[in-house]
Structures are given as structure tokens and as C-alpha cells.
Design a protein around this motif. Structure first.
Motif, PDB file in Angstrom:
ATOM      1  N   LEU A  11       0.835  -1.198   0.000  1.00 35.08           N
ATOM      2  CA  LEU A  11       0.000   0.000   0.000  1.00 35.08           C
ATOM      3  C   LEU A  11       0.873   1.252   0.000  1.00 35.08           C
ATOM      4  CD1 LEU A  11      -2.743  -1.018   2.604  1.00 35.08           C
ATOM      5  CD2 LEU A  11      -2.710  -1.407   0.134  1.00 35.08           C
ATOM      6  N   ARG A  12       0.268   2.378  -0.336  1.00 29.14           N
ATOM      7  CA  ARG A  12       1.013   3.631  -0.392  1.00 29.14           C
ATOM      8  C   ARG A  12       1.457   4.115   0.980  1.00 29.14           C
ATOM      9  NH1 ARG A  12       1.449   5.957  -5.160  1.00 29.14           N
ATOM     10  NH2 ARG A  12       0.176   5.167  -6.869  1.00 29.14           N
ATOM     11  N   ASN A  13       0.869   3.591   2.033  1.00 29.92           N
ATOM     12  CA  ASN A  13       1.299   3.951   3.383  1.00 29.92           C
ATOM     13  C   ASN A  13       2.432   3.049   3.880  1.00 29.92           C
ATOM     14  OD1 ASN A  13       0.045   1.521   3.967  1.00 29.92           O
ATOM     15  ND2 ASN A  13      -1.590   2.409   5.212  1.00 29.92           N
ATOM     16  N   ASN A  14       3.024   2.271   2.960  1.00 21.40           N
ATOM     17  CA  ASN A  14       4.169   1.393   3.239  1.00 21.40           C
ATOM     18  C   ASN A  14       3.772   0.074   3.894  1.00 21.40           C
ATOM     19  OD1 ASN A  14       6.923   1.047   2.801  1.00 21.40           O
ATOM     20  ND2 ASN A  14       7.495   2.861   3.956  1.00 21.40           N
ATOM     21  N   LYS A  15       2.489  -0.179   4.058  1.00 25.60           N
ATOM     22  CA  LYS A  15       2.043  -1.430   4.663  1.00 25.60           C
ATOM     23  C   LYS A  15       2.096  -2.557   3.638  1.00 25.60           C
ATOM     24  CE  LYS A  15      -1.811  -3.504   7.239  1.00 25.60           C
ATOM     25  NZ  LYS A  15      -3.181  -3.281   7.771  1.00 25.60           N
ATOM     26  N   ARG A  16       2.540  -3.728   4.068  1.00 21.88           N
ATOM     27  CA  ARG A  16       2.600  -4.903   3.210  1.00 21.88           C
ATOM     28  C   ARG A  16       1.656  -5.972   3.748  1.00 21.88           C
ATOM     29  NH1 ARG A  16       7.104  -2.199   2.063  1.00 21.88           N
ATOM     30  NH2 ARG A  16       8.233  -2.636   0.142  1.00 21.88           N
ATOM     31  N   ILE A  17       0.818  -6.505   2.864  1.00 22.54           N
ATOM     32  CA  ILE A  17      -0.185  -7.478   3.267  1.00 22.54           C
ATOM     33  C   ILE A  17       0.026  -8.776   2.487  1.00 22.54           C
ATOM     34  CG2 ILE A  17      -2.657  -7.927   3.505  1.00 22.54           C
ATOM     35  CD1 ILE A  17      -3.039  -4.851   3.201  1.00 22.54           C
ATOM     36  N   PRO A  18       0.334  -9.888   3.152  1.00 22.03           N
ATOM     37  CA  PRO A  18       0.512 -11.152   2.437  1.00 22.03           C
ATOM     38  C   PRO A  18      -0.809 -11.635   1.862  1.00 22.03           C
ATOM     39  CG  PRO A  18       0.505 -11.513   4.810  1.00 22.03           C
ATOM     40  CD  PRO A  18       0.500 -10.027   4.615  1.00 22.03           C
ATOM     41  N   TYR A  19      -0.776 -12.131   0.643  1.00 29.01           N
ATOM     42  CA  TYR A  19      -2.014 -12.587   0.010  1.00 29.01           C
ATOM     43  C   TYR A  19      -1.782 -13.888  -0.751  1.00 29.01           C
ATOM     44  CZ  TYR A  19      -0.280 -11.097  -4.567  1.00 29.01           C
ATOM     45  OH  TYR A  19       0.465 -10.989  -5.708  1.00 29.01           O
ATOM     46  N   SER A  20      -2.879 -14.595  -0.989  1.00 33.25           N
ATOM     47  CA  SER A  20      -2.811 -15.821  -1.786  1.00 33.25           C
ATOM     48  C   SER A  20      -3.548 -15.671  -3.111  1.00 33.25           C
ATOM     49  CB  SER A  20      -3.404 -16.999  -0.997  1.00 33.25           C
ATOM     50  OG  SER A  20      -4.735 -16.717  -0.584  1.00 33.25           O
ATOM     51  N   ARG A  21      -4.426 -14.666  -3.213  1.00 34.84           N
ATOM     52  CA  ARG A  21      -5.130 -14.377  -4.469  1.00 34.84           C
ATOM     53  C   ARG A  21      -5.230 -12.873  -4.638  1.00 34.84           C
ATOM     54  NH1 ARG A  21     -10.475 -18.305  -4.124  1.00 34.84           N
ATOM     55  NH2 ARG A  21      -9.379 -20.290  -3.726  1.00 34.84           N
ATOM     56  N   LEU A  22      -5.183 -12.436  -5.905  1.00 33.24           N
ATOM     57  CA  LEU A  22      -5.283 -11.006  -6.188  1.00 33.24           C
ATOM     58  C   LEU A  22      -6.034 -10.792  -7.488  1.00 33.24           C
ATOM     59  CD1 LEU A  22      -2.569  -8.268  -5.835  1.00 33.24           C
ATOM     60  CD2 LEU A  22      -3.707  -8.567  -8.040  1.00 33.24           C
ATOM     61  N   ALA A  23      -6.941  -9.809  -7.501  1.00 35.86           N
ATOM     62  CA  ALA A  23      -7.675  -9.449  -8.707  1.00 35.86           C
ATOM     63  C   ALA A  23      -7.957  -7.951  -8.671  1.00 35.86           C
ATOM     64  CB  ALA A  23      -8.981 -10.227  -8.811  1.00 35.86           C
ATOM     65  N   MET A  24      -8.074  -7.340  -9.854  1.00 37.67           N
ATOM     66  CA  MET A  24      -8.377  -5.911  -9.939  1.00 37.67           C
ATOM     67  C   MET A  24      -9.576  -5.700 -10.857  1.00 37.67           C
ATOM     68  SD  MET A  24      -5.943  -2.728 -11.156  1.00 37.67           S
ATOM     69  CE  MET A  24      -5.675  -3.427 -12.815  1.00 37.67           C
ATOM     70  N   VAL A  30      -8.770  -3.212  -5.883  1.00 36.49           N
ATOM     71  CA  VAL A  30      -7.947  -4.421  -5.859  1.00 36.49           C
ATOM     72  C   VAL A  30      -8.465  -5.311  -4.740  1.00 36.49           C
ATOM     73  CG1 VAL A  30      -5.645  -5.373  -5.457  1.00 36.49           C
ATOM     74  CG2 VAL A  30      -5.905  -3.253  -6.756  1.00 36.49           C
ATOM     75  N   GLU A  31      -8.776  -6.551  -5.090  1.00 36.91           N
ATOM     76  CA  GLU A  31      -9.261  -7.505  -4.093  1.00 36.91           C
ATOM     77  C   GLU A  31      -8.213  -8.575  -3.875  1.00 36.91           C
ATOM     78  OE1 GLU A  31     -13.487  -9.362  -3.517  1.00 36.91           O
ATOM     79  OE2 GLU A  31     -12.326 -10.756  -4.762  1.00 36.91           O
ATOM     80  N   ILE A  32      -7.945  -8.871  -2.612  1.00 39.75           N
ATOM     81  CA  ILE A  32      -6.998  -9.932  -2.277  1.00 39.75           C
ATOM     82  C   ILE A  32      -7.622 -10.876  -1.258  1.00 39.75           C
ATOM     83  CG2 ILE A  32      -4.964  -8.504  -2.675  1.00 39.75           C
ATOM     84  CD1 ILE A  32      -4.686  -8.361   0.437  1.00 39.75           C
ATOM     85  N   LYS A  33      -7.070 -12.088  -1.208  1.00 45.27           N
ATOM     86  CA  LYS A  33      -7.386 -12.996  -0.117  1.00 45.27           C
ATOM     87  C   LYS A  33      -6.192 -12.975   0.818  1.00 45.27           C
ATOM     88  CE  LYS A  33      -8.754 -17.694   1.142  1.00 45.27           C
ATOM     89  NZ  LYS A  33      -9.051 -19.073   0.668  1.00 45.27           N
ATOM     90  N   ASN A  34      -6.390 -12.430   2.020  1.00 44.94           N
ATOM     91  CA  ASN A  34      -5.325 -12.307   2.991  1.00 44.94           C
ATOM     92  C   ASN A  34      -4.782 -13.692   3.347  1.00 44.94           C
ATOM     93  OD1 ASN A  34      -3.909 -11.985   5.596  1.00 44.94           O
ATOM     94  ND2 ASN A  34      -4.716  -9.899   5.540  1.00 44.94           N
ATOM     95  N   ALA A  35      -3.465 -13.888   3.170  1.00 45.22           N
ATOM     96  CA  ALA A  35      -2.861 -15.203   3.400  1.00 45.22           C
ATOM     97  C   ALA A  35      -2.860 -15.588   4.878  1.00 45.22           C
ATOM     98  CB  ALA A  35      -1.433 -15.222   2.867  1.00 45.22           C
TER      99      ALA A  35
END
Length: 293
Positions: free
Chosen positions: A25-38, A43-48
Motif C-alpha cells: 500500500l502507499r502507506n508502506n504497509k505490506r499485506i501477504p495474500y494468496s489471491r489477487l484481482a483488480m 484491488v481484491e486480495i485474499k489475505n494469506a
């Protein structure tokens, strides 16, 4: 086959997170994901970790990284459509002029300077559109006579290789040092040295007014802005040179080596299992030494 599978499993256990894909994210946060779609400006993700689906507005997303593949992609507004349309682009060059490559079926190149993004080449361009793209590309380097002269020469063609070459030399000649901002998205850069060096002497690395010591079988971590390049000064009692580098959305690992041909220190980028076992061997030694001190 069984040995290969066991090696992969061991690798993932010993080095957890190395293969993890992350949304940045633009605020420097990193989110682990297993799926991503836009879609539809989101942007939709499945949080890992939580296994929940999460939705983020495109304006809040900086990009994403694919850990195992060691690839990163930047989310940009599509310069040829309305503001709700976005693109994931792969960065090929970073500097005053950055070059991005389209992903998937989007076989195009884009140039970016001072927040302006423009498509400068597509494999489907007509002859007349290529001429228009060329003028657009020239506008990015119009303040540099050498770049314009090369573009005007018979050896230049509007193609991937030549465009990147122009951008690389333009950025070297026109490097602009910037003061880091608290809002910068940062990428971790690991620098390390093995025992196979020309000297056992430590190297002083200076960045933004701060000095860092790098010794044999030692490592340091630098958090560098991703948006632009930073200049590092490296020296020992005999050698002194600078190195320009930027952060990425994924961690980067470099072995610092002495180059006898140029009498400079250079960065040898490492990846994959070779890197991990080489770097983490040094990291473990440093950790044990600290715990015994």
C-alpha cells in the motif's frame, strides 16, 4: 523427486516469508495474500494470514510483489483512458526517467517523469503512431543534448533495447539526489560480504549523511526509497566510488565485491536458493557472535 520436494519444504521452513506474495500500500504497509484481482477501480486480495477477502481502492495501492518469482509490479493510472482505469506495470529502469513494461497482453513500454506517465511504444503501433510515440519519448529527455543526439542518429531504433539504453544513460548524466520523505515507500536492501575478498578491511558505506560499516562475513540492511534512486558512497583505505540504487517492492540481496578492472566496489545481485543459503549462513554467524558478546 522426493529429495527435491524435501529440499523445497526445508527451504520454505528455514526461510519463512521468502516466497510470500505481498500487496504493498502507499502507506508502506505490506499485506501477504494468496489471491489477487483488480476490477472497477479496486484491488481484491485474499489475505494469506486471515483467509479473509479484502478490498482496497486502487488509489491506496502502490503495487505487489511475487516472492518466489522475485517479480514486482507497480499500479499506475492508465494514461490512455479515464482515471478509473489502472495498469499493473513491471519496472525496467528507475531514475529521473523511469521505464515500465506492460504485463500480460499489454506488450507496451511506458516512460514516467515527474509524475507524468506516457505510453511510448506498443507492438501494435502503426507507422504514424510510432512517429508520434517517438516525439513523446523525446519530450522526456529534451533537456539532455546527448540523449537527443543519440535518438537522432541512424543507429537508434524505437525498440525496447534502445529506449532503455537512452533512459539509463540519461539517468546517469542527470542523477538528482532527493531528500528522503517520511511518506516514501521503502524497500529493504541487504548488503553482505563473504570471506573471499581482496582485503579483510572493512568498507564504509555512506548514505544520506549516515555511515555504515560492512566487514567480512557481515551484512547491513538499508531501507531505500522505491520511487527514486539513492546514491551510496563506498570506501576503504584504497578504493572509493559511488553506486546508485533504488529500493524495490521485494527485498534485494547484493554481495559487495571488489572489481579489479575498474578499481571500484560493485554490487553482485543474488537470488534464489544460492543467495539464501549464502546470506543466511553469514546472518547466523553474526547472530551467534552478537549473542555471545
Amino acid at each position: 523427486m522426493r529429495a527435491t520436494i524435501l529440499l523445497i519444504i526445508t527451504f520454505l521452513i528455514v526461510f519463512p516469508g521468502f516466497s510470500q506474495d505481498s500487496l504493498v500500500l502507499r502507506n508502506n504497509k505490506r499485506i501477504p495474500y494468496s489471491r489477487l484481482a483488480m476490477f472497477n477501480g479496486e484491488v481484491e486480495i485474499k489475505n494469506a494470514e486471515t483467509k479473509a477477502f479484502e478490498i482496497y481502492p486502487c488509489d491506496s495501492v502502490y503495487g505487489y510483489s511475487e516472492g518466489m518469482k522475485e517479480r514486482t509490479y507497480f499500479l499506475k493510472k492508465n494514461p490512455e483512458t479515464d482515471e478509473k482505469s489502472h495498469l499493473f506495470l513491471s519496472r525496467l529502469e528507475v531514475g529521473n526517467v523511469s521505464i515500465f513494461e506492460g504485463t500480460g497482453n499489454n506488450q507496451s513500454l511506458y516512460a514516467e517523469k515527474d509524475g507524468r506517465l506516457e505510453k511510448i511504444l506498443s507492438v501494435t503501433d502503426s507507422k504514424s503512431l510510432k512517429a508520434e510515440r517517438l516525439e513523446g519519448f523525446k519530450s522526456f529527455v529534451q533537456d539532455d543534448d546527448e540523449s537527443l543526439s543519440y535518438i537522432a542518429s541512424s543507429s537508434f531504433k524505437l525498440r525496447w533495447k534502445d529506449i532503455i539504453t537512452v533512459a539509463q544513460y540519461y539517468n546517469k548524466r542527470n542523477f538528482r539526489e532527493r531528500t528522503p520523505s517520511p511518506n516514501d515507500v521503502l524497500g529493504a536492501v541487504y548488503l553482505y560480504r563473504t570471506q573471499f575478498q581482496k582485503t579483510k578491511e572493512g568498507i564504509k558505506i555512506r548514505l544520506n549523511g549516515k555511515s555504515h560499516d560492512l566487514y567480512i562475513e557481515d551484512y547491513i540492511i538499508l531501507d531505500l526509497p522505491v520511487d527514486y534512486a539513492s546514491m551510496l558512497s563506498l570506501r576503504d583505505s584504497e578504493v572509493k566510488n559511488t553506486h546508485v540504487i533504488s529500493g524495490e517492492l521485494e527485498e534485494q540481496f547484493f554481495e559487495v565485491l571488489y572489481d579489479s578492472k575498474t578499481n571500484t566496489f560493485r554490487f553482485d545481485k543474488k537470488g534464489g536458493t544460492e543467495l539464501q543459503f549464502e546470506f543466511y549462513k553469514i546472518k547466523d554467524k553474526v547472530g551467534k557472535k552478537i549473542s555471545h558478546d
